[in-house]
Write a protein that holds these residues in place. Structure first.
Motif, PDB file in Angstrom:
ATOM      1  N   ILE A 241     118.366  32.784 -16.469  1.00  0.00           N
ATOM      2  CA  ILE A 241     118.665  32.810 -15.029  1.00  0.00           C
ATOM      3  C   ILE A 241     117.996  31.635 -14.330  1.00  0.00           C
ATOM      4  O   ILE A 241     118.600  30.972 -13.473  1.00  0.00           O
ATOM      5  CB  ILE A 241     118.217  34.151 -14.411  1.00  0.00           C
ATOM      6  N   ASP A 242     116.758  31.362 -14.695  1.00  0.00           N
ATOM      7  CA  ASP A 242     116.062  30.213 -14.099  1.00  0.00           C
ATOM      8  C   ASP A 242     116.790  28.904 -14.393  1.00  0.00           C
ATOM      9  O   ASP A 242     116.717  27.958 -13.611  1.00  0.00           O
ATOM     10  CB  ASP A 242     114.629  30.131 -14.626  1.00  0.00           C
TER      11      ASP A 242
ATOM     12  N   VAL B 295     122.181  38.787 -11.682  1.00  0.00           N
ATOM     13  CA  VAL B 295     123.317  37.940 -12.060  1.00  0.00           C
ATOM     14  C   VAL B 295     124.545  38.306 -11.218  1.00  0.00           C
ATOM     15  O   VAL B 295     125.237  37.422 -10.689  1.00  0.00           O
ATOM     16  CB  VAL B 295     123.626  38.085 -13.562  1.00  0.00           C
ATOM     17  N   HIS B 296     124.817  39.607 -11.081  1.00  0.00           N
ATOM     18  CA  HIS B 296     125.947  40.035 -10.248  1.00  0.00           C
ATOM     19  C   HIS B 296     125.790  39.509  -8.818  1.00  0.00           C
ATOM     20  O   HIS B 296     126.764  39.035  -8.216  1.00  0.00           O
ATOM     21  CB  HIS B 296     126.041  41.560 -10.228  1.00  0.00           C
ATOM     22  N   TYR B 297     124.567  39.618  -8.292  1.00  0.00           N
ATOM     23  CA  TYR B 297     124.344  39.155  -6.921  1.00  0.00           C
ATOM     24  C   TYR B 297     124.606  37.652  -6.802  1.00  0.00           C
ATOM     25  O   TYR B 297     125.279  37.199  -5.868  1.00  0.00           O
ATOM     26  CB  TYR B 297     122.906  39.471  -6.487  1.00  0.00           C
ATOM     27  N   GLU B 298     124.071  36.884  -7.743  1.00  0.00           N
ATOM     28  CA  GLU B 298     124.258  35.435  -7.701  1.00  0.00           C
ATOM     29  C   GLU B 298     125.728  35.050  -7.847  1.00  0.00           C
ATOM     30  O   GLU B 298     126.156  34.011  -7.337  1.00  0.00           O
ATOM     31  CB  GLU B 298     123.426  34.769  -8.803  1.00  0.00           C
ATOM     32  N   GLN B 299     126.503  35.881  -8.525  1.00  0.00           N
ATOM     33  CA  GLN B 299     127.928  35.611  -8.689  1.00  0.00           C
ATOM     34  C   GLN B 299     128.776  36.194  -7.559  1.00  0.00           C
ATOM     35  O   GLN B 299     129.998  36.080  -7.584  1.00  0.00           O
ATOM     36  CB  GLN B 299     128.398  36.171 -10.034  1.00  0.00           C
ATOM     37  N   GLY B 300     128.125  36.816  -6.584  1.00  0.00           N
ATOM     38  CA  GLY B 300     128.844  37.371  -5.439  1.00  0.00           C
ATOM     39  C   GLY B 300     129.374  38.769  -5.622  1.00  0.00           C
ATOM     40  O   GLY B 300     130.094  39.289  -4.756  1.00  0.00           O
ATOM     41  N   ASP B 301     129.018  39.435  -6.727  1.00  0.00           N
ATOM     42  CA  ASP B 301     129.481  40.806  -6.978  1.00  0.00           C
ATOM     43  C   ASP B 301     128.463  41.799  -6.417  1.00  0.00           C
ATOM     44  O   ASP B 301     127.707  42.448  -7.156  1.00  0.00           O
ATOM     45  CB  ASP B 301     129.673  41.042  -8.484  1.00  0.00           C
ATOM     46  N   LEU B 302     128.432  41.913  -5.093  1.00  0.00           N
ATOM     47  CA  LEU B 302     127.401  42.728  -4.448  1.00  0.00           C
ATOM     48  C   LEU B 302     127.545  44.207  -4.799  1.00  0.00           C
ATOM     49  O   LEU B 302     126.536  44.905  -4.980  1.00  0.00           O
ATOM     50  CB  LEU B 302     127.456  42.542  -2.929  1.00  0.00           C
ATOM     51  N   HIS B 303     128.761  44.681  -4.881  1.00  0.00           N
ATOM     52  CA  HIS B 303     128.975  46.096  -5.181  1.00  0.00           C
ATOM     53  C   HIS B 303     128.430  46.445  -6.565  1.00  0.00           C
ATOM     54  O   HIS B 303     127.740  47.461  -6.732  1.00  0.00           O
ATOM     55  CB  HIS B 303     130.469  46.430  -5.103  1.00  0.00           C
ATOM     56  N   ASP B 304     128.731  45.615  -7.560  1.00  0.00           N
ATOM     57  CA  ASP B 304     128.251  45.891  -8.915  1.00  0.00           C
ATOM     58  C   ASP B 304     126.728  45.800  -8.999  1.00  0.00           C
ATOM     59  O   ASP B 304     126.085  46.572  -9.717  1.00  0.00           O
ATOM     60  CB  ASP B 304     128.880  44.908  -9.909  1.00  0.00           C
ATOM     61  N   ALA B 305     126.159  44.854  -8.263  1.00  0.00           N
ATOM     62  CA  ALA B 305     124.697  44.722  -8.257  1.00  0.00           C
ATOM     63  C   ALA B 305     124.049  45.973  -7.673  1.00  0.00           C
ATOM     64  O   ALA B 305     123.102  46.533  -8.249  1.00  0.00           O
ATOM     65  CB  ALA B 305     124.282  43.492  -7.460  1.00  0.00           C
TER      66      ALA B 305
ATOM     67  N   THR C  23     125.112  33.544 -19.973  1.00  0.00           N
ATOM     68  CA  THR C  23     124.189  33.784 -21.087  1.00  0.00           C
ATOM     69  C   THR C  23     123.157  34.836 -20.726  1.00  0.00           C
ATOM     70  O   THR C  23     122.840  35.725 -21.530  1.00  0.00           O
ATOM     71  CB  THR C  23     123.478  32.472 -21.469  1.00  0.00           C
ATOM     72  N   ALA C  24     122.639  34.762 -19.499  1.00  0.00           N
ATOM     73  CA  ALA C  24     121.635  35.728 -19.057  1.00  0.00           C
ATOM     74  C   ALA C  24     122.193  37.148 -19.073  1.00  0.00           C
ATOM     75  O   ALA C  24     121.528  38.090 -19.522  1.00  0.00           O
ATOM     76  CB  ALA C  24     121.151  35.373 -17.658  1.00  0.00           C
ATOM     77  N   LYS C  25     123.422  37.307 -18.591  1.00  0.00           N
ATOM     78  CA  LYS C  25     124.031  38.648 -18.567  1.00  0.00           C
ATOM     79  C   LYS C  25     124.232  39.176 -19.983  1.00  0.00           C
ATOM     80  O   LYS C  25     123.988  40.357 -20.265  1.00  0.00           O
ATOM     81  CB  LYS C  25     125.362  38.592 -17.818  1.00  0.00           C
ATOM     82  N   ARG C  26     124.649  38.310 -20.893  1.00  0.00           N
ATOM     83  CA  ARG C  26     124.840  38.736 -22.283  1.00  0.00           C
ATOM     84  C   ARG C  26     123.524  39.171 -22.910  1.00  0.00           C
ATOM     85  O   ARG C  26     123.446  40.218 -23.578  1.00  0.00           O
ATOM     86  CB  ARG C  26     125.460  37.597 -23.087  1.00  0.00           C
ATOM     87  N   LEU C  27     122.473  38.388 -22.699  1.00  0.00           N
ATOM     88  CA  LEU C  27     121.166  38.719 -23.260  1.00  0.00           C
ATOM     89  C   LEU C  27     120.624  40.023 -22.674  1.00  0.00           C
ATOM     90  O   LEU C  27     120.086  40.871 -23.398  1.00  0.00           O
ATOM     91  CB  LEU C  27     120.184  37.577 -22.993  1.00  0.00           C
ATOM     92  N   ALA C  28     120.755  40.184 -21.357  1.00  0.00           N
ATOM     93  CA  ALA C  28     120.239  41.393 -20.712  1.00  0.00           C
ATOM     94  C   ALA C  28     121.021  42.631 -21.145  1.00  0.00           C
ATOM     95  O   ALA C  28     120.446  43.713 -21.321  1.00  0.00           O
ATOM     96  CB  ALA C  28     120.299  41.235 -19.195  1.00  0.00           C
TER      97      ALA C  28
END
Length: 343
Positions: A192-193, A236-246, A199-204
């Motif tokens: 994420i940094d 990751v969801h938040y950074e991608q604009g998926d506020l509902h999923d976050a 990649t971060a979402k896959r690892l998490a």
């Protein structure tokens, strides 16, 4: 997450709230405070005020059971209980054969380092992991995770990438799955940094699977473990604009965050939810969340969390034009840093 319920709860507990500090200044101050506390942690092996148990001479199997119990306390974020057991174990080692005593001493040092990490003294934990590595070769398990946390925090990218993990496959032990879950989570945070969000979402997501596997055979599972990768996926969801999923991932888990999460989980959960509220222009809700996160930081002895919530609060106050409250928060934040440094 029920906004009206949170608002009513806050009004019942209403108290004057000051504003907050600038984000970068607060983070710098929190790191400085953490470094000072970490230095003291290395110098004080027994917690201040703790009573040393009498030496009773436990057998090797008994000590191993105590070590297992200590790990359970640590994974459940019960660091005070874990530290008491570590103190007790260290007093039982003297009467054992030399080789066994040496190995158990290394084990207790590692447990103490893990306890320091959970209490956000990551620099002290990293230093102890380096000592463990010097004595025992390439770090494994918890020592490797502590070592990688230090490299991540110190932004030593090449060393971090060189220490990449070898994750266990199917049929791994519970302890291997737990260690892999932490390793994957740290690598996700590092990704994420680096803005490698996919990649971060896959690892998490993989880390979630490892933690679920590690707890599958336990009835007293430390549910707070899975909050670490979940908070990273939510970010990751938040950074991608998926506020509902976050919000869906972490919004209903705040009681668990308060009870069993690590600081890294709590930090991301509260900041992500507060920023979602700001994005929706629900500024009162954002203030409630940040005050709750700040209170958790003070209660758990996590200045970094408290300061991060203060910093987010001042940004929120400035966004809606409440400059005087932001100035007051800046002053309060400075006082908090000074008070934390004196502890």
């Amino acid at each position: 997450m029920d906004e009206d319920l949170l608002l009513r709860d806050e009004r019942r507990r209403a108290r004057p709230e000051a504003a907050c500090n600038d984000v970068e200044a607060s983070e710098a101050g929190s790191i400085a405070v953490a470094a000072k506390l970490d230095a003291r942690s290395l110098q004080v092996p027994l917690r201040r005020g703790a009573r040393r148990p009498n030496r009773t001479g436990a057998s090797l199997p008994e000590i191993r059971r105590l070590l297992s119990r200590t790990w359970q306390f640590l994974l459940a974020q019960r660091t005070d209980d874990a530290n008491e057991l570590i103190d007790h174990i260290e007093l039982q080692i003297d009467g054992l054969p030399t080789l066994a005593a040496r190995r158990l001493t290394e084990a207790t040092h590692l447990l103490r380092a893990v306890s320091l990490a959970f209490d956000d003294h990551w620099l002290a934990a990293y230093t102890m992991a380096q000592v463990h590595m010097d004595r025992n070769g390439a770090p494994k398990g918890a020592a490797r995770t502590l070592y990688k946390i230090g490299l991540w925090k110190l932004m030593r990218q090449q060393a971090f990438q060189a220490a990449s993990s070898q994750w266990p496959g199917n049929g791994c032990s519970r302890s291997e799955a737990t260690a892999a879950g932490f390793d994957l989570s740290i690598e996700a945070a590092f990704a994420i940094d680096q803005l490698r969000l996919t990649t971060a979402k896959r690892l998490a997501t993989h880390a979630c699977g490892m933690f679920q596997a590690s707890q599958a055979s336990r009835t007293d599972a430390a549910e707070g473990l899975i909050l670490l990768p979940l908070s990273l996926i939510a970010l990751v969801h938040y950074e991608q604009g998926d506020l509902h999923d976050a919000e869906r991932l972490i919004g209903d888990r705040l009681p668990l965050v308060d009870a069993e999460s690590s600081i890294e989980s709590a930090l991301r959960c509260y900041l992500v939810l507060a920023r979602i509220a700001r994005h929706r222009m629900h500024y009162d809700l954002a203030g409630i969340l940040l005050s709750r996160g700040e209170a958790l930081g003070e209660r758990r002895g996590w200045p970094r969390l408290a300061l991060a919530c203060m910093a987010e609060k001042v940004s929120c106050l400035l966004e809606i034009g409440r400059r005087e409250e932001a100035r007051l928060c800046l002053e309060r934040c400075d006082r908090y840093i000074e008070a934390s440094a004196r502890v």
